[in-house]
Structure formats: C-alpha cells, structure tokens
Design a protein around this motif. Sequence first.
Motif, PDB file in Angstrom:
ATOM      1  N   THR A   2       0.731   5.713   8.658  1.00 56.45           N
ATOM      2  CA  THR A   2       1.700   6.729   8.252  1.00 56.45           C
ATOM      3  C   THR A   2       1.366   7.336   6.892  1.00 56.45           C
ATOM      4  O   THR A   2       2.094   8.204   6.417  1.00 56.45           O
ATOM      5  CB  THR A   2       3.132   6.150   8.206  1.00 56.45           C
ATOM      6  OG1 THR A   2       3.178   5.073   7.263  1.00 56.45           O
ATOM      7  CG2 THR A   2       3.558   5.668   9.578  1.00 56.45           C
ATOM      8  N   HIS A   3       0.284   6.877   6.280  1.00 54.47           N
ATOM      9  CA  HIS A   3      -0.133   7.474   5.011  1.00 54.47           C
ATOM     10  C   HIS A   3      -0.920   8.747   5.298  1.00 54.47           C
ATOM     11  O   HIS A   3      -0.339   9.828   5.362  1.00 54.47           O
ATOM     12  CB  HIS A   3      -0.960   6.464   4.203  1.00 54.47           C
ATOM     13  CG  HIS A   3      -1.342   6.954   2.839  1.00 54.47           C
ATOM     14  ND1 HIS A   3      -2.574   6.712   2.286  1.00 54.47           N
ATOM     15  CD2 HIS A   3      -0.644   7.682   1.938  1.00 54.47           C
ATOM     16  CE1 HIS A   3      -2.609   7.257   1.077  1.00 54.47           C
ATOM     17  NE2 HIS A   3      -1.447   7.857   0.843  1.00 54.47           N
ATOM     18  N   PHE A   4      -2.222   8.623   5.579  1.00 52.84           N
ATOM     19  CA  PHE A   4      -3.014   9.806   5.884  1.00 52.84           C
ATOM     20  C   PHE A   4      -3.670   9.713   7.250  1.00 52.84           C
ATOM     21  O   PHE A   4      -4.755  10.268   7.462  1.00 52.84           O
ATOM     22  CB  PHE A   4      -4.056  10.061   4.792  1.00 52.84           C
ATOM     23  CG  PHE A   4      -3.486  10.642   3.529  1.00 52.84           C
ATOM     24  CD1 PHE A   4      -2.348  11.425   3.544  1.00 52.84           C
ATOM     25  CD2 PHE A   4      -4.107  10.411   2.311  1.00 52.84           C
ATOM     26  CE1 PHE A   4      -1.823  11.959   2.370  1.00 52.84           C
ATOM     27  CE2 PHE A   4      -3.594  10.939   1.125  1.00 52.84           C
ATOM     28  CZ  PHE A   4      -2.441  11.721   1.168  1.00 52.84           C
ATOM     29  N   CYS A   5      -3.042   8.974   8.166  1.00 55.81           N
ATOM     30  CA  CYS A   5      -3.372   9.078   9.600  1.00 55.81           C
ATOM     31  C   CYS A   5      -4.650   8.350  10.022  1.00 55.81           C
ATOM     32  O   CYS A   5      -5.127   8.560  11.147  1.00 55.81           O
ATOM     33  CB  CYS A   5      -3.463  10.542  10.040  1.00 55.81           C
ATOM     34  SG  CYS A   5      -2.077  11.541   9.501  1.00 55.81           S
ATOM     35  N   CYS A   6      -5.236   7.517   9.183  1.00 56.93           N
ATOM     36  CA  CYS A   6      -6.384   6.734   9.619  1.00 56.93           C
ATOM     37  C   CYS A   6      -5.955   5.770  10.726  1.00 56.93           C
ATOM     38  O   CYS A   6      -4.783   5.383  10.813  1.00 56.93           O
ATOM     39  CB  CYS A   6      -6.954   5.914   8.462  1.00 56.93           C
ATOM     40  SG  CYS A   6      -7.779   6.894   7.201  1.00 56.93           S
ATOM     41  N   VAL A   7      -6.904   5.395  11.560  1.00 52.73           N
ATOM     42  CA  VAL A   7      -6.649   4.340  12.543  1.00 52.73           C
ATOM     43  C   VAL A   7      -6.912   3.005  11.850  1.00 52.73           C
ATOM     44  O   VAL A   7      -8.023   2.754  11.395  1.00 52.73           O
ATOM     45  CB  VAL A   7      -7.551   4.496  13.775  1.00 52.73           C
ATOM     46  CG1 VAL A   7      -7.355   3.317  14.732  1.00 52.73           C
ATOM     47  CG2 VAL A   7      -7.247   5.811  14.487  1.00 52.73           C
ATOM     48  N   GLY A  35       0.794  -1.223   0.000  1.00 51.98           N
ATOM     49  CA  GLY A  35       0.000   0.000   0.000  1.00 51.98           C
ATOM     50  C   GLY A  35       0.825   1.270   0.000  1.00 51.98           C
ATOM     51  O   GLY A  35       2.056   1.237  -0.003  1.00 51.98           O
ATOM     52  N   PRO A  36       0.137   2.405   0.018  1.00 59.88           N
ATOM     53  CA  PRO A  36       0.809   3.696  -0.169  1.00 59.88           C
ATOM     54  C   PRO A  36       1.451   4.274   1.082  1.00 59.88           C
ATOM     55  O   PRO A  36       2.111   5.322   0.985  1.00 59.88           O
ATOM     56  CB  PRO A  36      -0.342   4.597  -0.633  1.00 59.88           C
ATOM     57  CG  PRO A  36      -1.552   4.029   0.041  1.00 59.88           C
ATOM     58  CD  PRO A  36      -1.329   2.530   0.061  1.00 59.88           C
ATOM     59  N   ALA A  37       1.274   3.668   2.227  1.00 67.41           N
ATOM     60  CA  ALA A  37       1.905   4.220   3.433  1.00 67.41           C
ATOM     61  C   ALA A  37       3.415   4.321   3.200  1.00 67.41           C
ATOM     62  O   ALA A  37       4.033   3.375   2.699  1.00 67.41           O
ATOM     63  CB  ALA A  37       1.607   3.350   4.646  1.00 67.41           C
ATOM     64  N   CYS A  75      -8.377   2.702   4.611  1.00 64.94           N
ATOM     65  CA  CYS A  75      -8.556   3.979   3.913  1.00 64.94           C
ATOM     66  C   CYS A  75      -8.008   3.886   2.484  1.00 64.94           C
ATOM     67  O   CYS A  75      -8.674   4.287   1.529  1.00 64.94           O
ATOM     68  CB  CYS A  75      -7.869   5.097   4.683  1.00 64.94           C
ATOM     69  SG  CYS A  75      -8.770   5.569   6.175  1.00 64.94           S
ATOM     70  N   HIS A  76      -6.761   3.343   2.366  1.00 61.06           N
ATOM     71  CA  HIS A  76      -6.175   3.195   1.026  1.00 61.06           C
ATOM     72  C   HIS A  76      -5.416   1.888   0.915  1.00 61.06           C
ATOM     73  O   HIS A  76      -4.506   1.756   0.107  1.00 61.06           O
ATOM     74  CB  HIS A  76      -5.243   4.375   0.722  1.00 61.06           C
ATOM     75  CG  HIS A  76      -5.869   5.714   0.982  1.00 61.06           C
ATOM     76  ND1 HIS A  76      -5.695   6.390   2.169  1.00 61.06           N
ATOM     77  CD2 HIS A  76      -6.677   6.481   0.234  1.00 61.06           C
ATOM     78  CE1 HIS A  76      -6.373   7.534   2.141  1.00 61.06           C
ATOM     79  NE2 HIS A  76      -6.980   7.614   0.975  1.00 61.06           N
ATOM     80  N   ASN A  77      -5.777   0.923   1.777  1.00 62.67           N
ATOM     81  CA  ASN A  77      -5.256  -0.451   1.700  1.00 62.67           C
ATOM     82  C   ASN A  77      -3.749  -0.560   1.929  1.00 62.67           C
ATOM     83  O   ASN A  77      -3.039  -1.206   1.153  1.00 62.67           O
ATOM     84  CB  ASN A  77      -5.639  -1.082   0.351  1.00 62.67           C
ATOM     85  CG  ASN A  77      -7.147  -1.068   0.132  1.00 62.67           C
ATOM     86  OD1 ASN A  77      -7.910  -1.341   1.062  1.00 62.67           O
ATOM     87  ND2 ASN A  77      -7.578  -0.736  -1.068  1.00 62.67           N
ATOM     88  N   SER A  78      -3.285   0.033   2.982  1.00 62.74           N
ATOM     89  CA  SER A  78      -1.903  -0.203   3.417  1.00 62.74           C
ATOM     90  C   SER A  78      -1.891  -1.339   4.433  1.00 62.74           C
ATOM     91  O   SER A  78      -2.848  -1.525   5.191  1.00 62.74           O
ATOM     92  CB  SER A  78      -1.285   1.055   4.043  1.00 62.74           C
ATOM     93  OG  SER A  78      -0.965   2.005   3.048  1.00 62.74           O
ATOM     94  N   VAL A  79      -0.799  -2.088   4.438  1.00 63.22           N
ATOM     95  CA  VAL A  79      -0.671  -3.247   5.322  1.00 63.22           C
ATOM     96  C   VAL A  79       0.674  -3.164   6.053  1.00 63.22           C
ATOM     97  O   VAL A  79       1.701  -2.834   5.450  1.00 63.22           O
ATOM     98  CB  VAL A  79      -0.753  -4.562   4.507  1.00 63.22           C
ATOM     99  CG1 VAL A  79      -0.521  -5.771   5.420  1.00 63.22           C
ATOM    100  CG2 VAL A  79      -2.112  -4.675   3.804  1.00 63.22           C
TER     101      VAL A  79
HETATM  102  S1  FES Z   1      -4.488   6.434   5.537  1.00 64.14           S
HETATM  103 FE1  FES Z   1      -4.139   5.825   3.497  1.00 64.14          FE
HETATM  104  S2  FES Z   1      -3.592   3.748   3.670  1.00 64.14           S
HETATM  105 FE2  FES Z   1      -3.885   4.370   5.711  1.00 64.14          FE
END
Ligand code: FES
Length: 290
Positions: free
Chosen positions: A239-244, A61-63, A266-270
Amino acid sequence: MANDDKYPVESDRRRFVKGVVGGAAISGALATGAVTVTSTTTPTGGGGGIMNYFGANRTLGPAPRGLPQIPMEITDDGELAGVWPEPESETLGDGTEFVRSAAEIGGVEYTTEWFQYCGLQTFEGIVPDNTDEDALFRYDAGVYDWMDEVDGGDVMLTEHFEDYDDWTTQIGDPDQGKPATGTWRSEEVPAEETIPILVIKTDQLDFDAMDERTRDWMEAACPEDEDGGRYIAYVYKCTHFCCVPGYRSLAGAPDFGADNKIYCNCHNSVYDPFDIVEDQFPSLPRPEDS
Ligand code: FES
C-alpha cells in the motif's frame, strides 16, 4: 480534481460474455452460498467517503495501511476462489447508474471497492460486471520451491496444501503454514493489469484473540479445510508504492523482524498476515460526486 483521480463509473462498459462456465458457475455459487448479496446498499465511498476494510496489519515501515484481504471460498471441486459478489446496478441522486459488487460477509460489508489503490480500481479485472473473468485463484510462476509441482495459470486446489503443517523454507519458523503466490481475475487482461495475490493455508489465526466483529468476518472470509487448516488471501501489492512484497521469500526480511511476516523490500514495510485489522482509507469520489 482530474478525472483519473476519481472512481470510475462502469455502467457504460459493454462486456462480451465468452461463456466462461467456471465464471458463471462460481459467480452463482458465491452469490448464494455463505455470502448474502446486499441489494440495497448505498454507494459507500461515493463522494470520497471513508472506506473500511479488513487487511493484514502494517507493523513497520512507510506503508500507510494494511494489505487488503480477499474473502475466500472453496468450491465443491476443491478450487480456491476469492469472493466476487454478484454485480448490481445502483442509481445515484442525479440519475447516473453504476454497477457495484457488494456482499455481507460475517456481518461486514465487503465490496470490491476495497481495492482502490495502486490504480487497481481501473484494472479490467476489478470492473464489477466483467464476466470475462471468474473468481478462481490461479498460480503464477511462483517464488516457492513447492510451486515447481504446479504450472502458472493452474487453478489453486486444496489438494496442493495438504502438507501445510509440514511446509517450511529457509526464512521463518516451521508451523506457520503453506503459502502460494498467484493471480486473480487476470486471465484476459493486459499483463500490466495482472492482480497479484498471496494465499496461505495456516493454523496460525488466533480467533480467541480477535474481537467479535473481526472473528465473525474471519470465520466467514477464511474457509476451513477438512483437516482444520484455514485459507487466507491478500491482494499482493504494497500500500506504499505498489511493489509486490514477499512472504518468507526475501532474504532481507529477518533484518526487519519479518521472518514470518510479509516484507516489502522497496522501502522496508512489514505486514503481519495473521494479525487482521479493520483499516480504512479515503475512497475516490465518483466523477458525478465532485
Ligand atoms: S512500496 Fe514502499 S515499502 Fe512497499
């Protein structure tokens, strides 16, 4: 560069000490236990230098980087806590004083400046000499069924994790450990400044596969319980856009191979909570450094 793009100088803050006995007690314990406070460290990261830290490896993912780890301790009463080194004053070349929390843990310099992302560096709880907050981990409302047994705001205790090798849920494999979600240093702050955390008690940490530096860090930062399980903790903000994100709690995780991993929908980071890496980021300069 705008001032809010710089690392705050905290020395002019005035703190009202509310007699938080637990806070004072644990602060002392953390400063004198397995952790050695470094009193002569230079302000790493000042001037926008590179900040090294340990965290959960980002695997998809994008993180941009790993999820930062919080080194932990267990108090004599079985309370789980993050290490908050004794704050110390330091002086820059121009005479400006600032307060910094830093300690050597397992040969690694840990500093609360690791948490310079998502605006955390401006949160009251991250201010090094904020004595309104102790270092104990507390439960939040919880996303796991087992957390019905505890109340939000309760201090995390080792006794709640004794069944860690039996715990399972609909997502992921058994034998991964037992997680809890919670908060850290957020008792007296506005809701929007709550610091979310994830804690897992597990036997999935493969110390034999780690390089020596990582192993030394992990042995010091992940305390072992009497039954052999170890605790690991993370700041729970992507660390991407701060979602929990979610660990074994979000239905979409298996679609991204994240059944046993931390998944941000949020954007599929793992992130892999059991694959610890030394990562880095360009730190924010202090105002007087630019
Ligand atoms: S906020 Fe974008 S992947 Fe988590």
